[in-house]
Scaffold this motif. Structure first.
Motif, PDB file in Angstrom:
ATOM      1  N   UNK A   6       0.806  -1.224   0.000  1.00  0.00           N
ATOM      2  CA  UNK A   6       0.000   0.000   0.000  1.00  0.00           C
ATOM      3  C   UNK A   6       0.840   1.275   0.000  1.00  0.00           C
ATOM      4  N   UNK A   7       1.983   1.266   0.668  1.00  0.00           N
ATOM      5  CA  UNK A   7       2.821   2.458   0.728  1.00  0.00           C
ATOM      6  C   UNK A   7       3.366   2.857  -0.636  1.00  0.00           C
ATOM      7  N   UNK A   8       3.780   1.870  -1.419  1.00  0.00           N
ATOM      8  CA  UNK A   8       4.303   2.125  -2.761  1.00  0.00           C
ATOM      9  C   UNK A   8       3.201   2.118  -3.811  1.00  0.00           C
ATOM     10  N   UNK A   9       1.970   1.751  -3.402  1.00  0.00           N
ATOM     11  CA  UNK A   9       0.809   1.644  -4.293  1.00  0.00           C
ATOM     12  C   UNK A   9       1.094   0.700  -5.457  1.00  0.00           C
ATOM     13  N   UNK A  10       1.602  -0.498  -5.085  1.00  0.00           N
ATOM     14  CA  UNK A  10       1.897  -1.503  -6.094  1.00  0.00           C
ATOM     15  C   UNK A  10       1.280  -2.850  -5.709  1.00  0.00           C
ATOM     16  N   UNK A  11       1.035  -3.654  -6.739  1.00  0.00           N
ATOM     17  CA  UNK A  11       0.562  -5.021  -6.585  1.00  0.00           C
ATOM     18  C   UNK A  11       1.492  -5.924  -7.385  1.00  0.00           C
ATOM     19  N   UNK A  37     -14.401  -4.064  -3.623  1.00  0.00           N
ATOM     20  CA  UNK A  37     -14.712  -5.466  -3.387  1.00  0.00           C
ATOM     21  C   UNK A  37     -16.072  -5.718  -4.007  1.00  0.00           C
ATOM     22  N   UNK A  38     -16.145  -6.667  -4.940  1.00  0.00           N
ATOM     23  CA  UNK A  38     -17.391  -6.992  -5.622  1.00  0.00           C
ATOM     24  C   UNK A  38     -17.924  -8.300  -5.046  1.00  0.00           C
ATOM     25  N   UNK A  39     -19.137  -8.250  -4.481  1.00  0.00           N
ATOM     26  CA  UNK A  39     -19.735  -9.430  -3.849  1.00  0.00           C
ATOM     27  C   UNK A  39     -21.157  -9.633  -4.356  1.00  0.00           C
ATOM     28  N   UNK A  40     -21.549 -10.892  -4.412  1.00  0.00           N
ATOM     29  CA  UNK A  40     -22.928 -11.201  -4.804  1.00  0.00           C
ATOM     30  C   UNK A  40     -23.882 -10.593  -3.777  1.00  0.00           C
ATOM     31  N   UNK A  41     -24.932  -9.953  -4.275  1.00  0.00           N
ATOM     32  CA  UNK A  41     -25.950  -9.337  -3.429  1.00  0.00           C
ATOM     33  C   UNK A  41     -27.172 -10.250  -3.437  1.00  0.00           C
ATOM     34  N   UNK A  42     -27.310 -11.030  -2.379  1.00  0.00           N
ATOM     35  CA  UNK A  42     -28.420 -11.991  -2.300  1.00  0.00           C
ATOM     36  C   UNK A  42     -29.781 -11.302  -2.229  1.00  0.00           C
ATOM     37  N   UNK A  59      -4.965  -1.325   1.313  1.00  0.00           N
ATOM     38  CA  UNK A  59      -4.479  -2.175   2.410  1.00  0.00           C
ATOM     39  C   UNK A  59      -5.467  -3.297   2.756  1.00  0.00           C
ATOM     40  N   UNK A  60      -6.711  -3.218   2.244  1.00  0.00           N
ATOM     41  CA  UNK A  60      -7.694  -4.289   2.464  1.00  0.00           C
ATOM     42  C   UNK A  60      -7.554  -5.426   1.460  1.00  0.00           C
ATOM     43  N   UNK A  61      -6.766  -5.220   0.405  1.00  0.00           N
ATOM     44  CA  UNK A  61      -6.525  -6.274  -0.583  1.00  0.00           C
ATOM     45  C   UNK A  61      -5.498  -7.229   0.017  1.00  0.00           C
ATOM     46  N   UNK A  62      -5.770  -8.536  -0.115  1.00  0.00           N
ATOM     47  CA  UNK A  62      -4.934  -9.532   0.549  1.00  0.00           C
ATOM     48  C   UNK A  62      -4.278 -10.485  -0.445  1.00  0.00           C
ATOM     49  N   UNK A  63      -3.145 -11.019  -0.032  1.00  0.00           N
ATOM     50  CA  UNK A  63      -2.485 -12.065  -0.805  1.00  0.00           C
ATOM     51  C   UNK A  63      -3.478 -13.212  -0.993  1.00  0.00           C
ATOM     52  N   UNK A  82      -8.240   0.986 -11.934  1.00  0.00           N
ATOM     53  CA  UNK A  82      -9.289   0.300 -11.196  1.00  0.00           C
ATOM     54  C   UNK A  82      -8.799  -1.082 -10.800  1.00  0.00           C
ATOM     55  N   UNK A  83      -9.087  -1.472  -9.556  1.00  0.00           N
ATOM     56  CA  UNK A  83      -8.797  -2.820  -9.064  1.00  0.00           C
ATOM     57  C   UNK A  83     -10.089  -3.329  -8.429  1.00  0.00           C
ATOM     58  N   UNK A  84     -10.586  -4.461  -8.918  1.00  0.00           N
ATOM     59  CA  UNK A  84     -11.804  -5.053  -8.380  1.00  0.00           C
ATOM     60  C   UNK A  84     -11.461  -6.426  -7.810  1.00  0.00           C
ATOM     61  N   UNK A  85     -11.677  -6.591  -6.514  1.00  0.00           N
ATOM     62  CA  UNK A  85     -11.496  -7.896  -5.881  1.00  0.00           C
ATOM     63  C   UNK A  85     -12.762  -8.690  -6.167  1.00  0.00           C
ATOM     64  N   UNK A  86     -12.609  -9.787  -6.925  1.00  0.00           N
ATOM     65  CA  UNK A  86     -13.772 -10.576  -7.333  1.00  0.00           C
ATOM     66  C   UNK A  86     -13.955 -11.830  -6.500  1.00  0.00           C
ATOM     67  N   UNK A  87     -12.902 -12.263  -5.831  1.00  0.00           N
ATOM     68  CA  UNK A  87     -12.980 -13.458  -4.997  1.00  0.00           C
ATOM     69  C   UNK A  87     -11.916 -13.368  -3.942  1.00  0.00           C
ATOM     70  N   UNK A  88     -12.300 -13.592  -2.684  1.00  0.00           N
ATOM     71  CA  UNK A  88     -11.347 -13.561  -1.573  1.00  0.00           C
ATOM     72  C   UNK A  88     -10.610 -14.871  -1.491  1.00  0.00           C
ATOM     73  N   UNK A  89      -9.281 -14.778  -1.415  1.00  0.00           N
ATOM     74  CA  UNK A  89      -8.455 -15.972  -1.282  1.00  0.00           C
ATOM     75  C   UNK A  89      -8.486 -16.486   0.147  1.00  0.00           C
ATOM     76  N   UNK A  90      -7.811 -17.577   0.362  1.00  0.00           N
ATOM     77  CA  UNK A  90      -7.797 -18.195   1.710  1.00  0.00           C
ATOM     78  C   UNK A  90      -7.104 -17.344   2.751  1.00  0.00           C
TER      79      UNK A  90
END
Length: 90
Positions: A6-11, A37-42, A59-63, A82-90
């Protein structure tokens, strides 16, 4: 997602190319890049929009997360808009 700074703003992403050859890609985010974060809306009332997007910080994006990145700019100097988290990893 292999790493987030997050500090360097890199992935650092593992890119699965068209022929399923994995490669590492360093992505720099624009200062005004949108991260969601994109999540299904039931409870979605409109079935044509079954997902809800929630703005999160880098900083909320995770390995391990699966992401979609939109890049803009000349090749070699393109940055993520734009960065869209489509699925959370383990």
């Amino acid at each position: 997602m292999l790493a987030v700074n997050p500090g360097a703003r890199t992935l650092v992403l593992q890119d699965m190319g068209a022929v399923a050859e994995a490669g590492r890609v360093l992505v720099e985010l624009a200062p005004d890049a949108r991260v969601v974060l994109s999540e299904r809306d039931d409870r979605a009332e409109d079935v044509s929009h079954p997902f809800k997007d929630t703005v999160i910080s880098l900083s909320d994006v995770r390995k391990g997360d699966f992401v979609v990145v939109e890049m803009r700019g000349p090749e070699g100097t393109a940055v993520a808009r734009s960065v869209v988290v489509t699925f959370r990893g383990p």
